[in-house]
Design a protein around this motif. Structure first.
Motif, PDB file in Angstrom:
ATOM      1  N   SER A 102      98.132   2.067  80.646  1.00  0.00           N
ATOM      2  CA  SER A 102      97.378   3.061  81.388  1.00  0.00           C
ATOM      3  C   SER A 102      96.007   2.518  80.983  1.00  0.00           C
ATOM      4  N   ALA A 103      94.967   2.829  81.649  1.00  0.00           N
ATOM      5  CA  ALA A 103      93.392   2.449  81.316  1.00  0.00           C
ATOM      6  C   ALA A 103      92.835   3.865  80.645  1.00  0.00           C
ATOM      7  N   ASP A 104      93.726   4.941  80.653  1.00  0.00           N
ATOM      8  CA  ASP A 104      93.109   6.075  79.921  1.00  0.00           C
ATOM      9  C   ASP A 104      92.955   5.898  78.308  1.00  0.00           C
ATOM     10  N   HIS A 105      91.886   6.590  78.039  1.00  0.00           N
ATOM     11  CA  HIS A 105      91.536   7.077  76.868  1.00  0.00           C
ATOM     12  C   HIS A 105      91.716   8.310  76.086  1.00  0.00           C
ATOM     13  N   LEU A 106      92.033   8.391  74.824  1.00  0.00           N
ATOM     14  CA  LEU A 106      92.158   9.742  74.378  1.00  0.00           C
ATOM     15  C   LEU A 106      91.000  10.333  73.498  1.00  0.00           C
ATOM     16  N   TYR A 107      90.335  11.497  74.100  1.00  0.00           N
ATOM     17  CA  TYR A 107      89.302  11.897  73.362  1.00  0.00           C
ATOM     18  C   TYR A 107      89.472  13.206  72.814  1.00  0.00           C
ATOM     19  N   VAL A 108      88.483  13.577  71.628  1.00  0.00           N
ATOM     20  CA  VAL A 108      88.642  14.931  71.338  1.00  0.00           C
ATOM     21  C   VAL A 108      87.179  15.357  71.788  1.00  0.00           C
ATOM     22  N   VAL A 109      87.340  16.692  72.355  1.00  0.00           N
ATOM     23  CA  VAL A 109      86.044  17.233  72.689  1.00  0.00           C
ATOM     24  C   VAL A 109      86.008  18.625  71.780  1.00  0.00           C
ATOM     25  N   PHE A 156      89.393  20.532  72.191  1.00  0.00           N
ATOM     26  CA  PHE A 156      90.398  19.865  72.915  1.00  0.00           C
ATOM     27  C   PHE A 156      90.695  18.439  72.788  1.00  0.00           C
ATOM     28  N   GLN A 157      91.664  18.122  72.998  1.00  0.00           N
ATOM     29  CA  GLN A 157      92.152  16.869  73.128  1.00  0.00           C
ATOM     30  C   GLN A 157      92.353  16.512  74.640  1.00  0.00           C
ATOM     31  N   ALA A 158      92.003  15.370  75.063  1.00  0.00           N
ATOM     32  CA  ALA A 158      92.157  15.162  76.510  1.00  0.00           C
ATOM     33  C   ALA A 158      92.452  13.556  76.818  1.00  0.00           C
ATOM     34  N   ARG A 159      93.330  13.252  77.639  1.00  0.00           N
ATOM     35  CA  ARG A 159      93.663  11.860  77.782  1.00  0.00           C
ATOM     36  C   ARG A 159      93.343  11.686  79.197  1.00  0.00           C
ATOM     37  N   LEU A 160      92.196  10.882  79.475  1.00  0.00           N
ATOM     38  CA  LEU A 160      91.238  10.840  80.562  1.00  0.00           C
ATOM     39  C   LEU A 160      91.158   9.398  81.038  1.00  0.00           C
ATOM     40  N   SER A 161      90.986   9.115  82.263  1.00  0.00           N
ATOM     41  CA  SER A 161      90.523   7.718  83.022  1.00  0.00           C
ATOM     42  C   SER A 161      89.004   7.835  82.954  1.00  0.00           C
ATOM     43  N   ARG A 162      88.361   6.760  83.296  1.00  0.00           N
ATOM     44  CA  ARG A 162      86.957   6.746  83.298  1.00  0.00           C
ATOM     45  C   ARG A 162      86.416   7.841  84.439  1.00  0.00           C
ATOM     46  N   ARG A 163      87.197   7.853  85.180  1.00  0.00           N
ATOM     47  CA  ARG A 163      86.900   8.997  86.566  1.00  0.00           C
ATOM     48  C   ARG A 163      86.958  10.309  85.943  1.00  0.00           C
ATOM     49  N   GLY A 164      87.796  10.585  85.145  1.00  0.00           N
ATOM     50  CA  GLY A 164      88.059  11.886  84.606  1.00  0.00           C
ATOM     51  C   GLY A 164      87.160  12.222  83.380  1.00  0.00           C
ATOM     52  N   ASP A 213      85.562   9.460  71.477  1.00  0.00           N
ATOM     53  CA  ASP A 213      86.618   8.557  72.244  1.00  0.00           C
ATOM     54  C   ASP A 213      87.377   7.875  71.291  1.00  0.00           C
ATOM     55  N   LEU A 214      88.801   8.208  71.076  1.00  0.00           N
ATOM     56  CA  LEU A 214      89.586   7.607  70.040  1.00  0.00           C
ATOM     57  C   LEU A 214      90.235   6.257  70.411  1.00  0.00           C
ATOM     58  N   GLY A 215      89.815   5.807  71.405  1.00  0.00           N
ATOM     59  CA  GLY A 215      90.214   4.463  72.083  1.00  0.00           C
ATOM     60  C   GLY A 215      91.459   4.881  73.022  1.00  0.00           C
ATOM     61  N   PRO A 216      92.023   3.605  73.645  1.00  0.00           N
ATOM     62  CA  PRO A 216      93.006   3.485  74.883  1.00  0.00           C
ATOM     63  C   PRO A 216      94.258   4.491  74.249  1.00  0.00           C
ATOM     64  N   ALA A 217      94.503   5.279  75.076  1.00  0.00           N
ATOM     65  CA  ALA A 217      95.531   6.251  74.762  1.00  0.00           C
ATOM     66  C   ALA A 217      97.050   5.572  74.595  1.00  0.00           C
ATOM     67  N   ASP A 218      97.263   4.655  75.119  1.00  0.00           N
ATOM     68  CA  ASP A 218      98.711   3.893  74.999  1.00  0.00           C
ATOM     69  C   ASP A 218      98.597   3.224  73.456  1.00  0.00           C
ATOM     70  N   ASP A 219      97.613   2.813  72.960  1.00  0.00           N
ATOM     71  CA  ASP A 219      97.376   2.194  71.699  1.00  0.00           C
ATOM     72  C   ASP A 219      97.006   2.836  70.268  1.00  0.00           C
ATOM     73  N   VAL A 220      96.470   4.193  70.618  1.00  0.00           N
ATOM     74  CA  VAL A 220      95.737   4.703  69.660  1.00  0.00           C
ATOM     75  C   VAL A 220      96.971   5.846  68.829  1.00  0.00           C
ATOM     76  N   LYS A 221      96.882   5.602  67.561  1.00  0.00           N
ATOM     77  CA  LYS A 221      97.637   6.186  66.549  1.00  0.00           C
ATOM     78  C   LYS A 221      97.223   7.127  65.810  1.00  0.00           C
ATOM     79  N   GLU A 265     100.218  17.106  67.884  1.00  0.00           N
ATOM     80  CA  GLU A 265     100.964  16.123  68.914  1.00  0.00           C
ATOM     81  C   GLU A 265      99.844  15.537  69.633  1.00  0.00           C
ATOM     82  N   PRO A 266      99.602  14.259  69.891  1.00  0.00           N
ATOM     83  CA  PRO A 266      98.705  13.710  70.687  1.00  0.00           C
ATOM     84  C   PRO A 266      99.096  14.025  72.171  1.00  0.00           C
ATOM     85  N   VAL A 267      97.996  14.365  73.127  1.00  0.00           N
ATOM     86  CA  VAL A 267      98.484  14.261  74.514  1.00  0.00           C
ATOM     87  C   VAL A 267      99.261  13.041  75.088  1.00  0.00           C
ATOM     88  N   SER A 268     100.185  13.349  75.777  1.00  0.00           N
ATOM     89  CA  SER A 268     100.749  12.072  76.350  1.00  0.00           C
ATOM     90  C   SER A 268     100.653  12.270  78.027  1.00  0.00           C
TER      91      SER A 268
END
Length: 98
Positions: A3-10, A39-47, A70-78, A89-92
């Motif tokens: 996924s191109a989604d990133h994990l964010y903390v807002v 909040f934590q959010a898993r978002l695309s660029r559009r999101g 921006d914590l980085g790519p959601a699939d890779d961020v630990k 628990e990180p958003v999946s």
């Protein structure tokens, strides 16, 4: 498929309780509530663009403060998180069938 989604903390500091509630409601459905103004959010660029637009429409730019980390790519961020009390628990990514 990655996924191109990133994990964010807002996180936000909003002075007026009415605006705080409006911002909280704007964040629901875009991310998972963690704490009072976090909040934590898993978002695309559009999101992310949609989130920024929704937040911008609610806040007073000269009084309120919103940080989007921006914590980085959601699939890779630990995320390395120390959590006392409730577990973190990180958003999946979930498939939603409408």
């Amino acid at each position: 498929m990655r996924s191109a989604d990133h994990l964010y903390v807002v996180t936000y500091d909003v002075r007026d309780p009415k605006r705080w509630r409006r911002l909280y409601k704007a964040m629901q459905g875009r991310g998972a509530w963690l704490q009072l103004s976090v909040f934590q959010a898993r978002l695309s660029r559009r999101g992310l663009a949609d989130l920024r637009e929704a937040v911008s429409a609610v806040i007073k730019h000269d009084e309120d403060h919103v940080m989007i980390l921006d914590l980085g790519p959601a699939d890779d961020v630990k995320p390395r998180v120390s959590s006392l009390g409730k577990t973190f628990e990180p958003v999946s990514r979930h498939t939603i069938i409408v």
